[in-house]
Design an enzyme around this catalytic site. Structure first.
Site, PDB file in Angstrom:
ATOM      1  N   GLU A 113       3.874  18.960  59.154  1.00 57.53           N
ATOM      2  CA  GLU A 113       3.367  17.963  58.180  1.00 57.53           C
ATOM      3  C   GLU A 113       4.264  17.944  56.950  1.00 57.53           C
ATOM      4  O   GLU A 113       3.800  18.048  55.820  1.00 57.53           O
ATOM      5  CB  GLU A 113       1.925  18.314  57.772  1.00 57.53           C
ATOM      6  CG  GLU A 113       0.981  18.462  58.957  1.00 57.53           C
ATOM      7  CD  GLU A 113      -0.468  18.746  58.572  1.00 57.53           C
ATOM      8  OE1 GLU A 113      -0.823  18.579  57.399  1.00 57.53           O
ATOM      9  OE2 GLU A 113      -1.234  19.141  59.461  1.00 57.53           O
ATOM     10  N   GLU A 122      -6.044  25.558  60.183  1.00 54.64           N
ATOM     11  CA  GLU A 122      -6.497  26.151  58.914  1.00 54.64           C
ATOM     12  C   GLU A 122      -7.639  27.153  59.043  1.00 54.64           C
ATOM     13  O   GLU A 122      -8.622  27.074  58.312  1.00 54.64           O
ATOM     14  CB  GLU A 122      -6.879  25.036  57.935  1.00 54.64           C
ATOM     15  CG  GLU A 122      -5.740  24.058  57.683  1.00 54.64           C
ATOM     16  CD  GLU A 122      -6.094  22.973  56.668  1.00 54.64           C
ATOM     17  OE1 GLU A 122      -7.244  22.904  56.238  1.00 54.64           O
ATOM     18  OE2 GLU A 122      -5.188  22.192  56.318  1.00 54.64           O
TER      19      GLU A 122
HETATM   20  C1  XIL Z   1      -4.831  14.306  55.495  1.00 57.73           C
HETATM   21  C2  XIL Z   1      -4.567  12.824  55.721  1.00 57.73           C
HETATM   22  O1  XIL Z   1      -3.201  12.577  55.492  1.00 57.73           O
HETATM   23  C3  XIL Z   1      -5.407  11.989  54.797  1.00 57.73           C
HETATM   24  O2  XIL Z   1      -5.288  10.601  55.106  1.00 57.73           O
HETATM   25  C4  XIL Z   1      -6.885  12.397  54.885  1.00 57.73           C
HETATM   26  O3  XIL Z   1      -7.642  11.686  53.944  1.00 57.73           O
HETATM   27  C5  XIL Z   1      -7.026  13.894  54.648  1.00 57.73           C
HETATM   28  O4  XIL Z   1      -6.207  14.594  55.563  1.00 57.73           O
HETATM   29  N1  XIL Z   1      -3.647  19.170  56.418  1.00 57.73           N
HETATM   30  C6  XIL Z   1      -3.851  18.562  57.631  1.00 57.73           C
HETATM   31  C7  XIL Z   1      -3.882  17.089  57.712  1.00 57.73           C
HETATM   32  O5  XIL Z   1      -3.877  19.254  58.666  1.00 57.73           O
HETATM   33  O6  XIL Z   1      -4.738  16.632  58.716  1.00 57.73           O
HETATM   34  C8  XIL Z   1      -4.273  16.468  56.374  1.00 57.73           C
HETATM   35  O7  XIL Z   1      -4.163  15.048  56.493  1.00 57.73           O
HETATM   36  C9  XIL Z   1      -3.398  17.009  55.268  1.00 57.73           C
HETATM   37  C10 XIL Z   1      -3.570  18.512  55.138  1.00 57.73           C
END
Ligand code: XIL
Length: 378
Positions: A266, A161
């Site tokens: 994701e 990011e």
């Molecule tokens: C999220 C997790 O799923 C949660 O448990 C945590 O509280 C916050 O982060 N982008 C990413 C991930 O790269 O690491 C994030 O994961 C979601 C958004």
């Protein structure tokens, strides 16, 4: 006599095995017997993010699903800076080591997420205003993590990011101290510590043309100047409609044309109303004013069949596209295993009931899971 005895014994043993097998089959009738990863074998790796409960052995049902359905894993939180190095040079590897052990034991493609990210950063890192100090922590963190798991973690999300929606660089604490070169530095250092590991740049809202252009310019620069980068990770926190299939196809084609592989890192599909017109995943967004608003949480007691079917159809359409472009896709990872544990129950609005994954709140495979298993893969 001996010759006769042996076959008889074998027959008896076979009978016994069959009996045990049949009994097992009845007991596990409700559980999926097929493997999603096997279904897509040879096309791309298929995986899930693993939460800390599962890693530490407190959720055997999720673990079983992961071990039978997937061939790649990503740690949902356990390798993030705030957990793994909460204080300067004080590393806590308990969960990370177990995570990697779980992956090795099951012959998984193991992902490290994420080395450099402005979010879920340790407190001591948040307000550094001293390039030398930043450089020191930055190097120490990357060196320590990548060397510890050298030859075990197959792919690292090196930077997560780093871009704004308009394709410019985010003014993160890393950028403010080290300038724009920090991304390249991170990739070079990760490469030095483990020359074999695949190195990924990961981000959300890659569907936005300006943002994607910013990311892909960087990728092309890296390729031109010899900085190793293997792929772009597209987070893929999507919903039932957006991004469109046409746009997802553009994402795949553009990343491939830039010279690296595509990973959907994701993937989850929200079925709930979005508090803003965009989709994506800026973790720091705060929509607390919507908490408890029934209009924003329409399915607290179960997902209506019609929406379940919509979700299944959406997954089916997306995976048809993935299959079509499987030569360009390295990996597809779901952001979690079952709906109850999805981060989307609490983001971007706390306390909702979302249904974004393939397994329901009782760990049962959903319609979407079944449709993916039926999907033609050639
Ligand atoms: C999220 C997790 O799923 C949660 O448990 C945590 O509280 C916050 O982060 N982008 C990413 C991930 O790269 O690491 C994030 O994961 C979601 C958004």
């Amino acid at each position: 006599m001996k010759k006769l005895k042996k076959p008889l014994f074998v027959v008896f043993l076979c009978g016994l095995i069959c009996l045990i097998g049949c009994a097992n089959r009845t007991v596990s009738d409700s559980k999926p017997k097929l493997s999603l990863a096997k279904h897509f074998n040879g096309l791309f790796y298929l995986g899930a993010a693993v939460n800390e409960n599962t890693i530490l052995g407190m959720d055997s049902k999720s673990k079983k699903i992961i071990n039978t359905q997937f061939n790649t894993i990503t740690p949902e939180n356990s390798l993030k800076w705030m957990f793994i190095q909460p204080e300067p040079n004080k590393f806590n590897f308990k969960a990370a080591d177990k995570y990697v052990e779980m992956g090795l034991k099951n012959d998984m493609y193991i992902v490290g997420h994420a080395l450099v990210w402005h979010s879920q950063l340790a407190d001591f890192m948040q307000n550094i205003d001293n390039p030398k100090q930043m450089q020191q922590h930055f190097e120490n963190h990357i060196q320590t993590l990548v060397s510890r798991f050298k030859g075990k973690i197959d792919a690292w999300d090196v930077v997560n990011e780093a871009f704004e929606e308009d394709g410019t660089l985010r003014q993160s604490v890393f950028y403010n101290n080290l300038g724009e070169a920090y991304i390249e530095k991170a990739f070079k250092l990760a490469h030095k510590m483990d020359p074999e590991a695949n190195l990924i740049y990961n981000d959300y809202n890659v569907y936005k043309p300006e943002k994607r252009a910013g990311i892909l310019n960087m990728v092309k620069q890296f390729i031109a100047n010899g900085t190793k980068i293997n792929g772009v990770g597209v987070q893929a926190h999507w919903d039932l409609k957006s991004p469109s299939l046409e746009v997802i196809e553009e994402i795949i084609l553009d990343i491939h044309a830039a010279g690296v592989s595509v990973s959907f890192t994701e993937l989850d599909i929200s079925v709930l109303p979005s508090p803003w017109e965009m989709v994506g995943a800026e973790v720091s967004q705060n929509f607390s004013k919507f908490e408890g608003d029934p209009a924003m949480d329409p399915y607290p007691n179960g997902l209506p069949e019609a929406v379940q079917d919509q979700l299944a159809k959406r997954y089916q359409d997306i995976f048809n596209l993935f299959v079509k472009h499987s030569d360009k896709i390295e990996r597809v990872t779901f952001w979690g295993v079952m709906d109850k544990h999805s981060w989307l129950n609490d983001w971007p609005i706390k306390g909702r009931t979302n249904y974004p994954l393939l397994f329901d709140r009782k760990y049962k495979p959903k319609t979407a899971y079944k449709r993916l298993l039926e999907l033609k893969t050639n």
